[in-house]
Design an enzyme around this catalytic site. Structure first.
Site, PDB file in Angstrom:
ATOM      1  CG  ASP A  84      -5.350   4.954   3.438  1.00 30.73           C
ATOM      2  OD1 ASP A  84      -6.337   4.660   3.638  1.00 30.73           O
ATOM      3  OD2 ASP A  84      -5.061   6.170   3.446  1.00 30.73           O
ATOM      4  CD  GLU A 123      12.906  -5.002  -8.895  1.00 28.31           C
ATOM      5  OE1 GLU A 123      13.788  -5.224  -7.866  1.00 28.31           O
ATOM      6  OE2 GLU A 123      13.053  -3.983  -9.433  1.00 28.31           O
TER       7      GLU A 123
END
Length: 575
Positions: A231, A283
Site C-alpha cells: 500500500d 529466500e
C-alpha cells in the site's frame, strides 16, 4: 474510420505496423498472470453478521478457480478498529475477529492450494492504527523517546506550538498533523498522518521500523502466501526536514508543483527498503512477489520494478486513461517501452476498491465523477446499459494486452457502483473529514450479489450487509449470470480461457496503424488481432476467424460502437 473502409487480412498484416513489445519469454508466473482482488468485507458473509469474512472467501474460492484466474489478492484483514476499512492496522500478524481467525486463514490457504490459486496479501507499511501497541507506547512516552521515534512526532509552530509543524494536508481532507495530549494533560507534540488522523505514519528513518516489517513479511511467507501488494509504496520515506509543500495532497502534479518534488513521496531511500524485502522473498523461492501501489508517473514507476526490487507495480496511468483512444495508445506504448527497459512486465487494471467501478465511469459521455469520489443520488447519473457495454469492451481490450492484469471483485459481473447509499450508512473517512463534500469510495465497495433468490442476494443470511446492495444487483447476481451464455460473467470466462490458450499475457504488441484512429484502436498480439471501436459508426471487421466479441449477439462482420473483438489472423504479427 469510415464504414466503407474494407480492411483485408493482408492489409492488416502487411500494412503499417508499429512493433512496441516482443513476446516475453522470461520465467515467472506473475509476468502474465490474472490476479483477482478480493475486498474481504464485501465478498461473502458466512457467519451472518453483515460483514464478509475469511470463511466466506474459502466457501467461494471454487468460483474464482472456475473463472481461471492465477491468484487472489486480499485487501487487509488484519486486526483493526476499522476506521479506514482495515487500512488502519493494529496488529499485522493476526486476523481481525470480524473476519475470523488465523486458523480460518490457514483453512483458506489450504483450499487455495487445492485449487491451484496463489494468495497475495495487502501490506500497509506507511502507517498503522492509533490503537497499535507501538503507537500507544509512543503516546505514553515523552518527546525524544525511542517509542516516539517509531513515528513522526514534531513540535508545533506558532505561539506555544499551537500550529502544525508544516502545511502538509491529509489525503482524506484537513491537515496531515494531529496534536496529542501528554499524560499530565498538557498539549504535547504533533504526529504526522498522510491519511486519517487514526493512521499515524511510521518513521522509516528508524531501524526498529525496518526490523518490525521484516518480521511481518516472514510471518505471512511462513504461512504460504505468494507475495504482497504494498500500500502507498511510494510514501514510506519523507524528505529530510519535512519541507513545506503547496501542491496536491496526493503528490500529483499541479501548476508550480511537479509531483516528483513532493517531499512525502518517492524519496530515493525507499528503494533500499524494497531491495531488502526482495532478498527476503527470494529466500522463499523465485515465485514470491511484491507489487507496488505507487502513484507516480511511468518513468518513475520503473524505479520500483528494477530487477532487485519489486516484481510488479500498478499502472494507474492506464486506469485513468479511460476510453480516450489517444491516451490509451500513449499509456500502453509508454508502459511497455519504459518497463521493458528494466526487464519488468506491465500491469493493467480498470477498477479497484478506491475508484468508481468502470461499468459506472464509462456510462458518461461527458464528465463523470472526480478521481477518488463516488456517485451520489444528487449527481448526474451514468447510463447503466452504456456503461456495462463499454466496460465489457474495455475489459476485452485490456485482457488482450501482454503483461499481467488485475480484476476487481464483481467486475466479471459488470457491477456498477452503489449510488443510493444513505448518508448515515456511509463509512469512508473521506466523507466524514470533508463534511460530506466528497462521498468517498463506499459505492465501489458494496457487497457482491451471489444468488438472486436468497436473502441479501446470497451475500449473507443474517444481519443487513454493512453497505446496502442496489436493487439492480438482483439481475446481475452470479447464479443468474452463470445460467446465461450471453452474460457478462460468461464473457469473462471466455475471455480468460482464450487469453490463457492463446498466451496473450506473454505475447507481443504491434499497433495496426490502419485501424488506429480518433475513435478506434487495434493491435496484434501474435496471431490475435484486437480491435476496439468507440466510433458512432460500425466498423467492418477484416477477414479472419472471429474468436470472441464483447457484445452478443453481434452484428455479423461489423463491430458496433462500444464493442471489442478478437480475431485470429493467419500469419500473425511480429514476435
Amino acid at each position: 474510420m469510415s464504414v466503407d473502409t474494407v480492411i483485408s487480412a493482408t492489409a492488416a498484416l502487411t500494412g503499417p505496423l508499429t512493433l512496441i513489445h516482443a513476446a516475453d519469454k522470461a520465467p515467472g508466473w506473475w509476468r502474465s498472470a490474472v490476479i483477482y482482488q478480493v475486498y474481504p468485507r464485501s465478498f461473502r458473509d458466512l457467519n451472518g453478521d453483515g460483514i464478509g469474512d475469511i470463511a466466506g472467501i474459502t466457501e467461494e474460492l471454487p468460483h474464482l478457480a472456475d473463472l481461471d484466474v492465477d491468484a487472489v489478492w486480499l485487501s487487509p484483514f488484519y486486526r483493526s478498529p476499522q476506521r479506514d476499512a482495515g487500512y488502519d492496522v493494529s496488529d499485522y500478524c493476526d486476523v481481525d475477529p470480524i473476519f475470523g481467525t488465523l486458523q480460518d486463514f490457514d483453512v483458506m490457504m489450504a483450499e487455495a492450494n487445492r485449487l491451484s490459486l496463489r494468495v497475495i496479501v495487502d501490506l500497509v507499511p506507511n502507517h498503522c492504527s492509533d490503537q497499535h501497541a507501538a503507537f500507544q507506547a509512543a503516546l505514553a512516552s515523552p518527546a525524544g523517546s525511542p517509542e516516539r521515534d517509531m513515528f513522526i512526532f514534531r513540535d508545533g509552530t506558532g505561539v506555544e506550538g499551537h500550529e502544525p509543524p508544516n502545511n502538509w494536508q491529509s489525503h482524506f481532507g484537513g491537515p496531515a498533523w494531529t496534536r496529542v495530549i501528554a499524560p499530565d494533560g498538557q498539549p504535547d507534540q504533533w504526529y504526522l498522518h498522510l491519511f486519517d488522523s487514526s493512521q499515524p505514519d511510521f518513521n522509516w528513518d528508524n531501524a526498529a521500523v525496518h526490523a518490525e516489517f521484516e518480521r511481518v513479511l516472514r510471518f505471512w511467507l511462513d504461512r504460504g502466501v505468494s507475495g504482497f501488494r504494498v500500500d502507498v509504496a511510494h510514501a514510506l520515506v519523507k524528505a529530510p526536514g519535512l519541507p513545506a509543500w503547496g501542491g496536491r495532497a496526493d503528490g500529483g502534479s499541479s501548476d508550480g508543483f511537479p509531483g516528483h518534488e513532493a517531499p512525502m513521496f518517492g524519496q530515493p531511500a525507499v528503494h533500499d527498503i524494497y531491495r531488502t524485502w526482495r532478498r527476503i522473498l527470494d529466500e522463499y523461492g523465485p515465485d514470491r512477489i511484491l507489487c507496488a501501489e505507487a502513484s507516480v508517473d511511468l518513468d518513475r514507476l520503473a524505479h520500483w520494478v528494477r530487477p532487485d526490487e519489486m516484481h510488479q507495480a500498478f499502472n494507474f496511468p492506464y486506469l485513468h486513461a479511460g476510453l480516450d483512444v489517444h491516451r490509451l495508445r500513449g499509456v500502453i506504448t509508454d508502459s511497455l517501452t519504459v518497463l521493458n527497459g528494466v526487464g519488468a512486465p506491465s500491469t493493467w487494471v480498470l477498477s479497484n476498491h478506491d475508484v468508481v467501478r468502470h461499468a459506472s465511469r464509462f456510462g458518461y459521455n461527458g464528465h463523470g465523477p472526480r478521481d477518488g469520489d463516488g456517485i451520489g443520488p444528487a449527481d448526474p447519473q451514468p447510463d447503466t446499459g452504456l456503461g456495462r457495454r463499454r466496460a465489457a469492451a474495455a475489459s476485452m481490450f485490456m485482457l488482450g494486452l501482454p503483461g499481467a492484469a488485475y480484476l476487481y471483485q464483481g467486475e466479471e459481473l459488470g457491477l456498477p457502483d452503489g449510488i443510493d447509499i444513505p448518508e448515515h450508512l456511509r463509512q469512508d473517512p473521506t466523507f466524514a473529514r470533508t463534511g460530506g463534500e466528497r462521498l468517498g469510495r463506499d459505492g465501489c465497495r458494496v457487497p457482491l450479489p451471489w444468488r438472486a433468490e436468497e436473502q441479501h442476494l446470497g451475500f449473507g443470511s443474517g444481519q443487513d450487509p454493512w453497505l446496502p446492495l442496489p436493487a439492480s444487483f438482483t439481475e446481475l447476481a452470479r447464479d443468474a449470470q452463470a445460467a446465461s451464455p450471453s452474460s457478462h460473467l460468461s464473457l469473462y470466462r471466455n475471455m480468460l480461457a482464450l487469453r490463457r490458450e492463446l498466451g496473450l499475457g506473454s505475447g507481443s504488441l504491434a499497433w495496426v496503424e490502419d485501424w488506429c484512429s480518433g475513435s478506434s484502436l487495434a493491435y496484434l498480439n501474435g496471431a490475435t488481432l484486437v480491435v476496439m471501436n468507440l466510433n458512432h459508426e460500425p466498423l467492418e471487421l477484416p477477414v479472419g476467424e472471429l474468436l470472441l466479441r464483447s457484445a452478443e449477439p453481434g452484428s455479423g462482420r461489423f463491430l458496433a460502437s462500444g464493442e471489442t473483438a478478437w480475431l485470429r489472423i493467419d500469419g500473425g504479427g511480429p514476435e
